[in-house]
Structure formats: structure tokens, C-alpha cells
Design a protein around this motif. Structure first.
Motif, PDB file in Angstrom:
ATOM      1  N   PRO A   1       1.538  13.665  -7.942  1.00  0.00           N
ATOM      2  CA  PRO A   1       1.506  12.148  -7.597  1.00  0.00           C
ATOM      3  C   PRO A   1      -0.017  11.537  -7.962  1.00  0.00           C
ATOM      4  CG  PRO A   1       0.786  13.435  -5.650  1.00  0.00           C
ATOM      5  CD  PRO A   1       1.247  14.419  -6.766  1.00  0.00           C
ATOM      6  N   GLY A   2      -0.749  12.298  -8.770  1.00  0.00           N
ATOM      7  CA  GLY A   2      -1.927  11.597  -9.277  1.00  0.00           C
ATOM      8  C   GLY A   2      -1.673  10.459 -10.281  1.00  0.00           C
ATOM      9  N   TYR A   3      -2.837   9.979 -10.844  1.00  0.00           N
ATOM     10  CA  TYR A   3      -2.841   8.782 -11.638  1.00  0.00           C
ATOM     11  C   TYR A   3      -2.560   9.415 -13.082  1.00  0.00           C
ATOM     12  CZ  TYR A   3      -4.460   5.243 -14.873  1.00  0.00           C
ATOM     13  OH  TYR A   3      -4.336   4.185 -15.619  1.00  0.00           O
ATOM     14  N   GLY A   4      -1.601   8.619 -13.807  1.00  0.00           N
ATOM     15  CA  GLY A   4      -1.133   9.088 -15.190  1.00  0.00           C
ATOM     16  C   GLY A   4       0.199   9.681 -15.007  1.00  0.00           C
ATOM     17  N   ASP A   5       0.523   9.983 -16.198  1.00  0.00           N
ATOM     18  CA  ASP A   5       1.986  10.683 -16.473  1.00  0.00           C
ATOM     19  C   ASP A   5       1.492  12.034 -16.740  1.00  0.00           C
ATOM     20  OD1 ASP A   5       2.234  11.310 -19.073  1.00  0.00           O
ATOM     21  OD2 ASP A   5       2.111   9.023 -19.285  1.00  0.00           O
ATOM     22  N   PRO A   6       2.603  13.128 -16.402  1.00  0.00           N
ATOM     23  CA  PRO A   6       2.274  14.327 -16.685  1.00  0.00           C
ATOM     24  C   PRO A   6       1.832  14.813 -18.101  1.00  0.00           C
ATOM     25  CG  PRO A   6       4.219  14.283 -15.564  1.00  0.00           C
ATOM     26  CD  PRO A   6       4.034  12.867 -16.124  1.00  0.00           C
ATOM     27  N   VAL A   7       2.155  13.947 -19.281  1.00  0.00           N
ATOM     28  CA  VAL A   7       1.970  14.295 -20.618  1.00  0.00           C
ATOM     29  C   VAL A   7       0.163  13.921 -20.842  1.00  0.00           C
ATOM     30  CG1 VAL A   7       2.420  13.763 -23.085  1.00  0.00           C
ATOM     31  CG2 VAL A   7       4.259  14.282 -21.641  1.00  0.00           C
ATOM     32  N   GLN A   8       0.038  12.695 -20.042  1.00  0.00           N
ATOM     33  CA  GLN A   8      -1.327  12.288 -20.376  1.00  0.00           C
ATOM     34  C   GLN A   8      -2.363  13.361 -19.453  1.00  0.00           C
ATOM     35  OE1 GLN A   8      -0.844   8.593 -18.272  1.00  0.00           O
ATOM     36  NE2 GLN A   8      -1.631   7.543 -20.114  1.00  0.00           N
ATOM     37  N   LYS A   9      -1.772  13.776 -18.502  1.00  0.00           N
ATOM     38  CA  LYS A   9      -2.767  14.553 -17.505  1.00  0.00           C
ATOM     39  C   LYS A   9      -3.216  15.928 -18.311  1.00  0.00           C
ATOM     40  CE  LYS A   9      -1.406  13.141 -13.146  1.00  0.00           C
ATOM     41  NZ  LYS A   9      -0.485  13.169 -12.261  1.00  0.00           N
ATOM     42  N   ALA A  10      -1.772  16.532 -19.077  1.00  0.00           N
ATOM     43  CA  ALA A  10      -1.859  17.939 -19.795  1.00  0.00           C
ATOM     44  C   ALA A  10      -2.607  17.478 -21.103  1.00  0.00           C
ATOM     45  CB  ALA A  10      -0.433  18.199 -20.092  1.00  0.00           C
ATOM     46  N   GLU A  11      -2.655  16.380 -21.587  1.00  0.00           N
ATOM     47  CA  GLU A  11      -3.319  16.188 -22.656  1.00  0.00           C
ATOM     48  C   GLU A  11      -4.954  16.241 -22.380  1.00  0.00           C
ATOM     49  OE1 GLU A  11      -3.784  12.998 -26.366  1.00  0.00           O
ATOM     50  OE2 GLU A  11      -2.242  12.686 -25.035  1.00  0.00           O
ATOM     51  N   ALA A  12      -5.262  15.554 -21.414  1.00  0.00           N
ATOM     52  CA  ALA A  12      -6.651  15.285 -21.134  1.00  0.00           C
ATOM     53  C   ALA A  12      -7.189  16.675 -20.975  1.00  0.00           C
ATOM     54  CB  ALA A  12      -6.681  14.467 -19.914  1.00  0.00           C
ATOM     55  N   MET A  13      -6.530  17.548 -20.281  1.00  0.00           N
ATOM     56  CA  MET A  13      -6.960  18.815 -19.718  1.00  0.00           C
ATOM     57  C   MET A  13      -6.961  19.927 -21.198  1.00  0.00           C
ATOM     58  SD  MET A  13      -4.961  21.862 -17.480  1.00  0.00           S
ATOM     59  CE  MET A  13      -4.826  20.860 -16.026  1.00  0.00           C
ATOM     60  N   ALA A  14      -6.121  19.676 -22.289  1.00  0.00           N
ATOM     61  CA  ALA A  14      -6.295  20.345 -23.257  1.00  0.00           C
ATOM     62  C   ALA A  14      -7.334  19.996 -23.993  1.00  0.00           C
ATOM     63  CB  ALA A  14      -4.706  20.201 -23.986  1.00  0.00           C
ATOM     64  N   PHE A  15      -7.568  18.603 -23.896  1.00  0.00           N
ATOM     65  CA  PHE A  15      -8.522  18.156 -24.873  1.00  0.00           C
ATOM     66  C   PHE A  15     -10.025  18.665 -24.221  1.00  0.00           C
ATOM     67  CE2 PHE A  15     -11.732  14.321 -24.960  1.00  0.00           C
ATOM     68  CZ  PHE A  15     -11.942  14.453 -26.274  1.00  0.00           C
ATOM     69  N   ARG A  16     -10.113  18.465 -23.146  1.00  0.00           N
ATOM     70  CA  ARG A  16     -11.417  18.990 -22.426  1.00  0.00           C
ATOM     71  C   ARG A  16     -11.436  20.587 -22.805  1.00  0.00           C
ATOM     72  NH1 ARG A  16      -9.457  16.280 -17.770  1.00  0.00           N
ATOM     73  NH2 ARG A  16      -9.005  18.247 -16.853  1.00  0.00           N
ATOM     74  N   ARG A  17     -10.659  21.282 -22.791  1.00  0.00           N
ATOM     75  CA  ARG A  17     -10.529  22.663 -23.021  1.00  0.00           C
ATOM     76  C   ARG A  17     -10.885  23.003 -24.449  1.00  0.00           C
ATOM     77  NH1 ARG A  17      -5.444  24.845 -19.175  1.00  0.00           N
ATOM     78  NH2 ARG A  17      -6.513  24.818 -17.175  1.00  0.00           N
ATOM     79  N   ALA A  18     -10.219  22.194 -25.464  1.00  0.00           N
ATOM     80  CA  ALA A  18     -10.701  22.455 -26.818  1.00  0.00           C
ATOM     81  C   ALA A  18     -12.038  22.091 -27.032  1.00  0.00           C
ATOM     82  CB  ALA A  18      -9.805  21.609 -27.645  1.00  0.00           C
ATOM     83  N   CYS A  19     -12.642  21.260 -26.608  1.00  0.00           N
ATOM     84  CA  CYS A  19     -14.061  20.841 -26.432  1.00  0.00           C
ATOM     85  C   CYS A  19     -14.993  21.712 -25.929  1.00  0.00           C
ATOM     86  CB  CYS A  19     -14.396  19.676 -25.887  1.00  0.00           C
ATOM     87  SG  CYS A  19     -13.641  18.105 -26.900  1.00  0.00           S
ATOM     88  N   ALA A  20     -14.355  22.401 -24.725  1.00  0.00           N
ATOM     89  CA  ALA A  20     -15.097  23.595 -24.214  1.00  0.00           C
ATOM     90  C   ALA A  20     -15.361  24.707 -25.322  1.00  0.00           C
ATOM     91  CB  ALA A  20     -14.736  23.919 -22.929  1.00  0.00           C
ATOM     92  N   ARG A  21     -14.104  24.912 -25.999  1.00  0.00           N
ATOM     93  CA  ARG A  21     -14.239  26.110 -26.870  1.00  0.00           C
ATOM     94  C   ARG A  21     -15.324  25.875 -27.945  1.00  0.00           C
ATOM     95  NH1 ARG A  21      -8.674  28.918 -27.642  1.00  0.00           N
ATOM     96  NH2 ARG A  21      -8.131  28.998 -25.415  1.00  0.00           N
ATOM     97  N   PHE A  22     -15.883  24.443 -28.245  1.00  0.00           N
ATOM     98  CA  PHE A  22     -17.009  24.243 -28.964  1.00  0.00           C
ATOM     99  C   PHE A  22     -18.339  24.557 -28.281  1.00  0.00           C
ATOM    100  CE2 PHE A  22     -14.025  21.776 -31.588  1.00  0.00           C
ATOM    101  CZ  PHE A  22     -14.228  22.471 -32.842  1.00  0.00           C
ATOM    102  N   GLY A  23     -18.206  24.642 -26.789  1.00  0.00           N
ATOM    103  CA  GLY A  23     -19.369  24.748 -26.208  1.00  0.00           C
ATOM    104  C   GLY A  23     -19.558  23.604 -24.864  1.00  0.00           C
ATOM    105  N   LEU A  24     -18.679  22.556 -25.133  1.00  0.00           N
ATOM    106  CA  LEU A  24     -19.207  21.422 -24.340  1.00  0.00           C
ATOM    107  C   LEU A  24     -18.533  21.591 -23.038  1.00  0.00           C
ATOM    108  CD1 LEU A  24     -19.874  18.328 -23.938  1.00  0.00           C
ATOM    109  CD2 LEU A  24     -17.558  17.607 -25.181  1.00  0.00           C
TER     110      LEU A  24
END
Length: 173
Positions: A140-163
């Protein structure tokens, strides 16, 4: 390598934006890595730098003021919101690009997974990292499921660079 970079078009997702939308000084105030040591001083603009310099900046600890907390399944989870990660990337690796590589709904239709790729471009090379994010379609949170999954994947991909990687193991420190 340089010739292939010259003709390569940078793709930008909706999560990425121009690093020059806001004045550079406001970005520095938002993402300040300043300490008393000369080795940890605020960097100059990341344009045309070797990848080792870019990665060094991305691996620095993100200030606690930029880290958010959410409760998930009874556990406190620290994370950096995607828009903050985006600004950090724009500041330290302005040549980065990001793209959604795949969107997959589960067989039962109750969740969606997104594969996201982040590419860094340095003067000496380019590298990429991919990661996935999954969100429930019933969340029920903000945004649609694809937006949430994309944001999570984006953050995780950046974490693989160390961020923000320190957030995954700070309990061990």
C-alpha cells in the motif's frame, strides 16, 4: 576504448537527471563528505576522472543525515532514498548512466522484479553493475510496484560500486 566511448550514447532512466539542474554548491551541501583530513576533502567535479577516483568517492560513508529508516517485517532497515543516491551519483560520477534491463512479474502476479544496470564512465574505462529489486503488487505504500522495484534495484546496483555499502555491514563494525 576511448573511440567506443565517443560514439556511445548515454541512456538515462527517469531516475537519473542532469547533474547541473541545481547549482553545484547546493549539491555539495546536500552530500558533504568533508572531514578534517586532506585525503577525505570534498572532491572537485567528477567529469573526466579515472574510475579509481570515482570509486574512491562512491565508497565513502554516506552522512547519517541522508540515511532513512523503515520498519520491514519487524526489523529496522536503514537505506538511502533513490533520489539521494541519484544526486550522489551525479556529484561523484556525472558520466553514469542507468537503465532498466528487465521487468518480470511472478507467476502468481503478486510481485514484480526489476533488473537495473548502472554504468560508470571514467577517462580510463567504463564498468557496469546490475542488481534486482522486487516489490509486492499489494504493497500500500507510495508509488506503483514497478517504481518501487526499480528504485530498489537502482540503489542495490549503486551499492555494488560501494555507494552506501557500509549500511549492509555496519553491525559488524
Amino acid at each position: 576504448m576511448a573511440s567506443s566511448m565517443a560514439i556511445k550514447t548515454l541512456s538515462r532512466s527517469p531516475l537519473s537527471c542532469s547533474p547541473f539542474r541545481k547549482p553545484f554548491s547546493s549539491l555539495l551541501r546536500l552530500v558533504s563528505y568533508s572531514t578534517k583530513s586532506d585525503d577525505d576533502a570534498i572532491p572537485t567535479a567528477g567529469i573526466s576522472r579515472p574510475l579509481s577516483d570515482i570509486l574512491k568517492e562512491l565508497n565513502k560513508k554516506v552522512p547519517d543525515s541522508l540515511v532513512k529508516l523503515r520498519i520491514e517485517a519487524g526489523f529496522n532497515i536503514k537505506y538511502i532514498p533513490w533520489h539521494i543516491v541519484n544526486r550522489i551519483m551525479n556529484l561523484h560520477a556525472p558520466e553514469w548512466s542507468g537503465e532498466v534491463r528487465n521487468i518480470t512479474y511472478s507467476a502468481d502476479g503478486k510481485s514484480v522484479s526489476v533488473v537495473y544496470r548502472v554504468t560508470l564512465y571514467g577517462t580510463d574505462a567504463e564498468i557496469y553493475r546490475e542488481s534486482t529489486g522486487t516489490a509486492s503488487v499489494d504493497d500500500p505504500g507510495y508509488g506503483d510496484p514497478v517504481q518501487k522495484a526499480e528504485a530498489m534495484a537502482f540503489r542495490r546496483a549503486c551499492a555494488r560500486f560501494g555507494l552506501g555499502l557500509h549500511l549492509y555491514h555496519e553491525d559488524l563494525l
